[in-house]
Design an enzyme around this catalytic site. Structure first.
Site, PDB file in Angstrom:
ATOM      1  N   ASP A 142      -2.197   2.271  -4.639  1.00  0.00           N
ATOM      2  CA  ASP A 142      -3.337   2.643  -4.067  1.00  0.00           C
ATOM      3  C   ASP A 142      -4.540   1.621  -4.120  1.00  0.00           C
ATOM      4  OD1 ASP A 142      -2.247   5.140  -3.212  1.00  0.00           O
ATOM      5  OD2 ASP A 142      -2.696   6.219  -5.006  1.00  0.00           O
ATOM      6  N   HIS A 179       0.808  -1.342   0.039  1.00  0.00           N
ATOM      7  CA  HIS A 179      -0.015   0.094  -0.074  1.00  0.00           C
ATOM      8  C   HIS A 179       0.779   1.149   0.011  1.00  0.00           C
ATOM      9  CE1 HIS A 179      -3.851   1.836   0.074  1.00  0.00           C
ATOM     10  NE2 HIS A 179      -4.325   1.414   0.970  1.00  0.00           N
TER      11      HIS A 179
END
Length: 509
Positions: free
Chosen positions: A484, A480
């Site tokens: 995204d 992450h």
């Protein structure tokens, strides 16, 4: 004749190195493959062997200098070494005398040949002797397997360099040896008439003793120790003769602080109940298993791993496979499986969502305009991830052949280090073991891994009707920090769409 000594290939993404140590001086005689110097890169230490026998004429790059790949390091006057020149002549004469004399050419002295640790691969500096297939006194043939070594990544079989009798095992099972260690001694021919000579051991010990008195640390290591105020005596060196290398200092600096926080986590194990003592077996972890455990935990500690899920209707892929599998196998000599469809789909979608195929390097994001697909494979020794290079340029048949070959080599423990390096994305198929759903762990430094699972018939609503369809859950674990949620979900949806309508792959949609 003058021979140039140049910087060898240093590994993927490594463009320069620092001269750490010269083992020879101008005027010294050198043999073929004798180590001339040691280079230090950001990730590995590379030893540079002599390309020819002769005399070291000139050192172009001194210790501490930074050089690029293929840069000139030194020059040799080939054939000028007195000892090597004489040994070559002797070597030509001795075989001629062999039929008339009851003697065996000696490689290690008095008819003995040393069995050394073979090349283990880039960045691998030591191995553990796992199994000896021969015992002292056994007759061996040339190229017959003597023992098996186990490294962090692969198992390496050691063949006999010549025929004869195994007279000594220097490194028994369970011993950890470095890349230049001696494993055993073979003497004479298979009749065992020639005894091994002790002279090589004595000379090696003297050389090691003399070189170990004034071992100098690598320049980059000394610089970091000076900057961080680290005492050299507190750093354990992993280089030649205990030399402290750059990575040793980095590990020491990084390990000083975390050690305090990690030690409480290593809580002492509760003692076993007395009635269970005779039913408990302790087995030492193999080096491969230790590496797997360390890397998986490092991945969890480093990356911000998140997993998103979806499901795919496998009806169209299964129908296409059933229609063409016989013709496919007849033409290409390999069966059509599901992995080629998933590999093709991922390669196609990675172009649309490139961050899933990228990695973080310090404060930069490195985008890869190619796909080196890692395919996780379970073996008796543990999990390995062989890499199919340039998978995005391959056909279905080429992918199936590559996966089959890598799988066989993985199961046989024949994979080289190069075959497991450089992957940009990984596919893991837990469905072959019956897994219905899982959350795969990233394979650093990659930023994405796709988890395949078991195909199971389930009731689905299609056009307002309940129908039975072969369904598979898909899982995408991603970093992450770089990917995204939108990119991850888009990737998985596009893979789903490509598999549910394989014609999209042909139309580049």
């Amino acid at each position: 004749m003058s021979v140039e000594v140049r910087v060898p290939t240093l590994g993927e993404s490594v463009t320069e190195a620092t001269i750490a140590t010269w083992f020879k001086k101008p005027g010294d005689s050198v043999a073929v493959d004798e180590m001339l110097c040691e280079l230090e890169t950001d990730k590995v230490t590379v030893e540079v062997p002599s390309p020819a026998a002769g005399t070291l004429a000139e050192i172009v790059a001194e210790e501490g200098e930074t050089v690029g790949v293929d840069a000139l390091l030194a020059t040799l006057d080939a054939g000028d070494g007195a000892s090597d020149g004489g040994s070559k002549d002797d070597a030509e004469e001795k075989p001629k005398a062999k039929p008339d004399a009851d003697e065996t050419p000696a490689k290690g002295g008095n008819g003995s040949t040393d069995v050394m640790v073979p090349t283990l691969g880039e960045s691998v500096t030591e191995a553990t002797v796992a199994t000896w297939f021969k015992q002292v006194g056994d007759n061996v043939s040339q190229d017959e397997m003597l023992c098996e070594l186990e490294t962090d990544k692969v198992s390496v079989e050691v063949p006999a360099p010549c025929g004869g009798v195994l007279t000594e095992i220097v490194a028994p099972e369970g011993t950890t040896v470095d890349a230049k260690a001696k494993l055993a001694v073979i003497s004479g021919s298979a009749d065992g008439t020639v005894e091994p000579g002790p002279r090589p051991d004595a000379s090696e010990e003297k050389a090691q003793a003399s070189s170990g008195k004034d071992v100098e640390d690598a320049p980059a290591a000394k610089k970091i120790m000076a900057e961080k105020g680290i005492d050299a005596a507190s750093v354990k060196g992993s280089g030649r003769d205990g030399r402290v290398m750059k990575e040793d200092v980095v590990k020491a600096a990084a390990g000083s602080a975390p050690a305090k926080t990690e030690s409480p986590a290593q809580a002492p194990r509760a003692p076993d109940a007395a009635e269970d003592a005779d039913r408990i077996e302790r087995v030492k972890m193999t080096r491969l298993r230790q590496t797997i455990a360390r890397r998986l935990k490092d991945a969890q500690n480093t990356a911000a791993i998140l997993t998103t899920y979806n499901e795919v209707d496998m009806t169209e892929v299964m129908a296409l496979r059933n229609t063409y599998k016989e013709a496919f196998e007849k033409k290409h000599g390999v069966r059509m499986g599901f992995m080629s469809f998933f590999t093709k789909a991922c390669c196609h979608v990675l172009k649309e969502v490139p961050e899933v195929n990228a990695e973080i390097d310090g404060n930069e994001i490195v985008y890869k305009n190619f796909v080196h697909m890692g395919v996780a494979a379970g073996t008796p020794q543990g999990l390995v991830v062989p890499v199919i290079r340039n998978a995005d340029r391959m056909s279905f048949a080429e992918i199936e052949k590559a996966i089959g070959e890598k799988g066989r080599r993985a199961r046989d423990g024949k994979l080289s280090m190069a075959e497991m390096q450089g992957g940009t994305f990984t596919i893991s198929n837990g469905g072959v073991y019956g897994s219905l759903m899982s959350s795969p762990i990233l394979n650093p430094p990659q930023s994405g891994i796709l988890g395949m699972h078991k195909i199971q018939d389930r009731a689905m609503v299609v056009d307002g009707e309940i129908v039975i369809r072969p369904m598979m859950y898909l899982a995408l674990s991603y970093d992450h920090r770089i990917v995204d949620g939108k990119g991850a979900v888009t990737f998985l949806v596009r893979v789903k769409e490509a598999l549910e309508d394989p014609r999209r792959l042909l139309m580049d949609l």
